[in-house]
Design a protein around this motif. Sequence first.
Motif, PDB file in Angstrom:
ATOM      1  N   GLU A   6      50.134  26.679  49.936  1.00  0.00           N
ATOM      2  CA  GLU A   6      49.198  27.667  49.025  1.00  0.00           C
ATOM      3  C   GLU A   6      49.534  28.879  49.312  1.00  0.00           C
ATOM      4  O   GLU A   6      49.494  29.375  50.444  1.00  0.00           O
ATOM      5  N   GLU A   7      49.654  29.900  48.364  1.00  0.00           N
ATOM      6  CA  GLU A   7      49.944  31.117  48.593  1.00  0.00           C
ATOM      7  C   GLU A   7      49.038  32.078  49.173  1.00  0.00           C
ATOM      8  O   GLU A   7      47.919  31.603  48.980  1.00  0.00           O
ATOM      9  N   GLY A   8      49.482  33.018  49.892  1.00  0.00           N
ATOM     10  CA  GLY A   8      48.577  33.948  50.364  1.00  0.00           C
ATOM     11  C   GLY A   8      47.752  33.133  51.756  1.00  0.00           C
ATOM     12  O   GLY A   8      46.663  32.697  51.692  1.00  0.00           O
ATOM     13  N   GLN A   9      48.453  33.457  52.828  1.00  0.00           N
ATOM     14  CA  GLN A   9      47.801  32.627  53.872  1.00  0.00           C
ATOM     15  C   GLN A   9      46.773  33.384  54.569  1.00  0.00           C
ATOM     16  O   GLN A   9      45.442  32.739  55.023  1.00  0.00           O
ATOM     17  N   ASP A  53      41.737  33.768  52.707  1.00  0.00           N
ATOM     18  CA  ASP A  53      40.637  34.108  53.565  1.00  0.00           C
ATOM     19  C   ASP A  53      39.631  34.789  52.576  1.00  0.00           C
ATOM     20  O   ASP A  53      38.550  34.634  52.907  1.00  0.00           O
ATOM     21  N   ALA A  54      40.239  35.892  51.844  1.00  0.00           N
ATOM     22  CA  ALA A  54      39.084  36.770  51.023  1.00  0.00           C
ATOM     23  C   ALA A  54      38.570  35.743  49.898  1.00  0.00           C
ATOM     24  O   ALA A  54      37.437  35.795  49.747  1.00  0.00           O
ATOM     25  N   ALA A  55      39.546  34.894  49.398  1.00  0.00           N
ATOM     26  CA  ALA A  55      38.871  34.103  48.374  1.00  0.00           C
ATOM     27  C   ALA A  55      37.953  33.186  49.092  1.00  0.00           C
ATOM     28  O   ALA A  55      36.725  33.052  48.250  1.00  0.00           O
ATOM     29  N   ASN A  56      38.076  32.495  50.069  1.00  0.00           N
ATOM     30  CA  ASN A  56      37.100  31.374  50.636  1.00  0.00           C
ATOM     31  C   ASN A  56      36.000  32.244  50.966  1.00  0.00           C
ATOM     32  O   ASN A  56      34.678  31.587  50.839  1.00  0.00           O
ATOM     33  N   ARG A  57      35.925  33.683  51.575  1.00  0.00           N
ATOM     34  CA  ARG A  57      34.633  34.355  51.699  1.00  0.00           C
ATOM     35  C   ARG A  57      33.786  34.532  50.481  1.00  0.00           C
ATOM     36  O   ARG A  57      32.712  34.229  50.671  1.00  0.00           O
ATOM     37  N   LEU A  58      34.454  34.828  49.598  1.00  0.00           N
ATOM     38  CA  LEU A  58      33.742  34.860  48.081  1.00  0.00           C
ATOM     39  C   LEU A  58      33.159  33.487  47.785  1.00  0.00           C
ATOM     40  O   LEU A  58      32.043  33.451  47.279  1.00  0.00           O
ATOM     41  N   ILE A  59      33.914  32.442  47.828  1.00  0.00           N
ATOM     42  CA  ILE A  59      33.256  31.286  47.504  1.00  0.00           C
ATOM     43  C   ILE A  59      32.218  30.821  48.488  1.00  0.00           C
ATOM     44  O   ILE A  59      31.187  30.239  47.907  1.00  0.00           O
ATOM     45  N   THR A  60      32.375  31.172  49.610  1.00  0.00           N
ATOM     46  CA  THR A  60      31.368  30.760  50.336  1.00  0.00           C
ATOM     47  C   THR A  60      29.766  31.335  50.268  1.00  0.00           C
ATOM     48  O   THR A  60      28.799  30.984  49.948  1.00  0.00           O
TER      49      THR A  60
END
Length: 354
Positions: free
Chosen positions: A46-49, A200-207
């Motif tokens: 998945e793009e963007g590690q 990581d940025a996406a997962n921070r916002l999802i959280t």
Amino acid sequence: MIRATAALMAALLILNTVIVNAGTLPMNATQANEAGQSGDTSQASEEGQTSEAAKPDETPKPAFRAKEQPDIPKDSAAGRKIVQDGIIIREAVEEIAQAVIREQEKAAAAAGAAGKTELDESMKELRSVLEEELEKQGGSWSLYLKKVDEGIHETDRMVAASLIKLYIAGAFYTECERGRMNADSYGDIPDIMLSRSDNDAANRLITDLGMAKINLFIRRWAHTSDPKTILNRKMLVNNGMENYTSARDCGLVLEQVLRGQYVSQEASARILDDLEHQERRGKIPSGVPADVRTANKTGELTGVENDAAIIWGPDCTYILCIMSRDSAGAYQEIGKLSRIIYDSLCNKQEDVVK
């Protein structure tokens, strides 16, 4: 009729003012599992590690100002229905949301029927060329193209990969508009989520947002209780589920961004700036001349290649979204399709890729 309209407006007001962060609500087992997902890297394609080693983007971003929203008085009828001892009742909120969505579905269907037009001859010819080209490719393909009031629309649900980040951004800026989140406190996190496709940025916002709130935003944005787009997992998390969207949904997001209508004018401007600074430009942008302005968001997983872009051509501005699955050579094929479309719309037929 007047009574029904008033009820609908009250429901909209309630939704705009009293839905709190999902983190303040009791969670069932499924929600707890979603909120506690770890950063499993089993889907490393998945793009963007990660952003840890990335150099911060020094480019100034458009200013974003959150709008303050007044709270519904707790002693009002609406307040008593929704608030109990200061805690919002999830079932009541969802019931109102579904009522609003049903009304929106009816309005959207009526507007779609009224505004439906036939493709002109040039677009019909282009569609035939694209269909012939894609017949040579294996796997599944979906394509959305819109120029002014003409368009080729594909609404099939496809694996979203990182295109889902367009909707995470929408949910985030909606909460900022309502004064429930502060965009300034997140720094460049929402920006690198789009321009670098940082997971990581996406997962921070999802959280911080919660999956339920993001999916509620998607349902309200799509005006349907069963949208093609849905967030089922965090980025790089293998939970046996996938995130989905459609070429048309992504195309509509980009059109709203372009018109300054995605969440707000300020949010649209910031998202557009991020997409124009996209670092992954090997798909749709590779099919247009280097001096042509583009803004795009890519998505990729094993067997999945997606891209959604705005192209400011010399003769017209158009929106193009191409999604593929299980097609060998799809990365290069997206660039080729982009070149065919650019040459057709910008009157450079002699340069069409063979």
